[in-house]
Design an enzyme around this catalytic site. Structure first.
Site, PDB file in Angstrom:
ATOM      1  N   TYR A  87      66.595  60.032  15.380  1.00  6.63           N
ATOM      2  CA  TYR A  87      65.370  59.826  14.351  1.00  6.63           C
ATOM      3  C   TYR A  87      66.492  59.191  13.086  1.00  6.63           C
ATOM      4  CZ  TYR A  87      62.661  62.027  17.874  1.00  6.63           C
ATOM      5  OH  TYR A  87      61.831  62.673  18.994  1.00  6.63           O
ATOM      6  N   TYR A 460      55.359  64.329  15.989  1.00 15.14           N
ATOM      7  CA  TYR A 460      55.424  65.875  15.676  1.00 15.14           C
ATOM      8  C   TYR A 460      56.989  65.110  15.125  1.00 15.14           C
ATOM      9  CZ  TYR A 460      60.134  66.155  18.847  1.00 15.14           C
ATOM     10  OH  TYR A 460      61.306  66.583  19.556  1.00 15.14           O
ATOM     11  N   ARG A 461      57.444  63.834  14.905  1.00 17.61           N
ATOM     12  CA  ARG A 461      58.894  63.741  14.189  1.00 17.61           C
ATOM     13  C   ARG A 461      58.985  61.548  14.543  1.00 17.61           C
ATOM     14  NH1 ARG A 461      64.030  66.454  17.545  1.00 17.61           N
ATOM     15  NH2 ARG A 461      66.055  66.667  16.086  1.00 17.61           N
TER      16      ARG A 461
END
Ligand code: ADP
Length: 515
Positions: A87, A460-461
């Protein structure tokens, strides 16, 4: 949006002031330092290269840094331990931002009786585990599959684990936050001076703000309260292996009712064969062909490691009477269903630790999946949220599988069953030393997001590179939520200091440049 220049004179002046605030040894602005804080899993590290990093050791030093950053209008990117790989790691959305490295802040305060902890951002899962073990405190962690990050950073980014405390953000109870202009606030019951229930009662009085600081850029969290699981008397469970891709749908429809009823209180995650295999072997050991994986190869790998096309673990925690009864219900649900293999897992208090995330023991071996293709490996996560239905999961699987094939990537996915949703976590594994492969990754990721959006599924991310892209998919009312976020951002952070671009939220001065 990722390339706004930071004024070099302003940065130099801020660095001078940072040095006098926290000592020269805690300010890092050499070429190697910038590289150390960049995203080691990204296709192109230069796109999000930080300008420098500064590492305070106390709340007062964080406040001093924030005030200096405001004075010079230099953006800060807070990280706890900066291990958010897949991420963005430690790297900022906005190139040239100064990484605010909180990893030196490592205080731990456990409330043994009530099963809570108050951690500073630098506390890693291994640190907290060691602390509990060393002091003989019978509380268990919930850890992410790869547990080398921080307890606070992971919860703030809505990371997940495998016990019944696995929704980490949902177990937050009370924060201490340095606001973007330098003020300090405690949320929930911590708002009362001398409160003895800061980590015990989540709502506080009036509006609740804990979730406002998750996946946001509204403040810098300097202490985070979290509930921990009292060590259970037993852990019982079943490991299921399934033979065929099509088993996904009915298996989800078998588990989900138990999840909804609360018989199962953790989120079982059904993953495909590559999720298991990529941490145990490398592609090269099976084929030299860089093209799509032959089913024969897949079968050979599965045979060698004894794994299904899909596998899922279900676990129950608690007194023996309850876990034994829950096991019966689970077995009954799978009675006469075509499962390839079932293995029972049993642990009782006094046994040596099971050594796995399902009993809250931190591990780092899942990092090995970056080695799948060889070279300097890495991965990016793509994680849409679906309604918890087998037919929708099958449809999602087929569409995503086809896109992996179209872009010449190896399918690596899991479906985590929440109380009322499915999170389809996909990994795009790659070799950063293979330029041809890396050229495909961006188009592939964008195709995946567009595909989910067409079905009405949001992620969600996401990775720092795609925060705007994903924010754009949340478009109800002409992006009404994004506008609300921007208004809050502007009110709290008029100089746009904290994490510009996080979750697609840009402060006014960057929005104006964009316009
Ligand atoms: P970990 O330590 O688990 O690797 P990171 O430090 O990489 O986690 O944090 C994950 C993300 O959460 C970061 O990119 C950052 O945006 C956000 N974050 C982490 N720590 C804080 C904090 N203390 N305050 C505000 N946001 C944070």
């Amino acid at each position: 949006m990722t390339t706004h220049g930071i004024d070099p004179a302003a940065l130099a002046a801020a660095l001078r002031d940072f040095r006098s605030a926290v000592g020269a040894a805690n300010v890092f602005d050499g070429e190697e330092d910038r590289l150390a804080y960049s995203d080691h899993y990204s296709p192109d590290e230069t796109r999000h290269m930080p300008g420098a990093a500064v590492a305070p050791s106390s709340v007062e030093e964080v406040q001093a840094i924030v005030r200096i950053a405001n004075r010079h209008k230099v953006p800060l990117w807070p990280i706890s331990r900066g291990k958010n790989f897949g991420y963005g790691g430690a790297a900022p959305v906005l190139k040239g931002s100064v990484v605010l490295d909180l990893s030196r802040m490592k205080r731990i305060e456990v409330d043994r009786e009530n099963g809570t902890v108050l951690v500073e951002p630098g506390v890693g899962f291994f640190d907290l585990y060691d602390h509990l073990q060393k002091n003989g405190i019978p509380l268990w962690l919930s850890v992410p599959g790869n547990s080398w990050g921080s307890v606070a950073g992971n919860a703030l980014d809505r990371g997940v684990g495998y016990t019944s405390y696995g929704d980490h953000a949902a177990r937050i109870c009370g924060l201490e936050v340095v606001l973007p202009e330098g003020g300090l606030v405690r949320t929930g019951m911590g708002a009362m001076q001398g409160s003895s229930t800061w980590q015990l009662y989540r709502n506080g009085y009036g509006p609740g703000w804990d979730t406002m600081f998750c996946q946001s850029n509204f403040g810098i969290v300097t202490k985070l309260g979290l509930w921990l699981m009292p060590e259970p008397e037993t852990v019982l469970g079943l490991d299921f292996e399934f033979d065929k891709p099509d088993d996904l749908g009915w298996a989800i429809d078998t588990i989900m009712p138990l999840r909804r009823e609360g018989v199962i209180q953790q989120s079982p995650s059904m993953g495909n064969w590559l999720r298991s295999a990529a941490v145990m072997t490398t592609r090269e050991q099976w084929t030299k062909d860089k093209g799509p994986l032959d089913e024969k190869v897949v079968t050979a790998i599965r045979k060698q490691f004894n794994i299904g096309w899909w596998s899922v673990q279900v676990r129950f925690f608690g007194p023996a009477e309850i876990t034994e009864a829950s096991m019966k219900v689970l077995r009954r649900a799978f009675d006469k269903k075509p499962v390839l293999a079932i293995k029972e897992a049993r642990w009782k208090r006094g046994d040596p630790p099971e050594g796995s995330p399902s009993s809250g023991v931190p591990v780092s071996f899942p990092l090995a999946n970056a080695n799948w293709h060889g070279g300097r490996g890495g991965h990016t996560g793509y994680s849409p949220v679906l309604p918890p239905r087998g037919d929708l999961a099958m449809d999602q699987f087929r569409r995503t599988y086809d896109l992996y094939a179209k872009f010449g990537m190896d399918y690596h996915a899991s479906f985590a069953m929440g109380d009322r949703s499915l999170t389809n976590v996909n990994q795009i594994l790659f070799d950063r030393d293979d330029p041809e492969m890396m050229r495909r990754v961006d188009g592939f990721f964008r195709a995946l997001v567009a595909d989910a959006k067409a079905k009405g599924y949001g992620e969600y991310r996401t990775h720092i590179e795609y925060m705007d892209l994903v924010a754009q998919t949340y478009d109800y009312g002409g992006h009404a939520l994004l506008r609300l976020n921007e208004r809050v951002k502007d009110a709290l952070d008029p100089n746009g200091i904290v994490a510009p671009g996080k979750s697609g939220i840009w402060p006014a001065r960057y929005r104006e440049k964009k316009a």
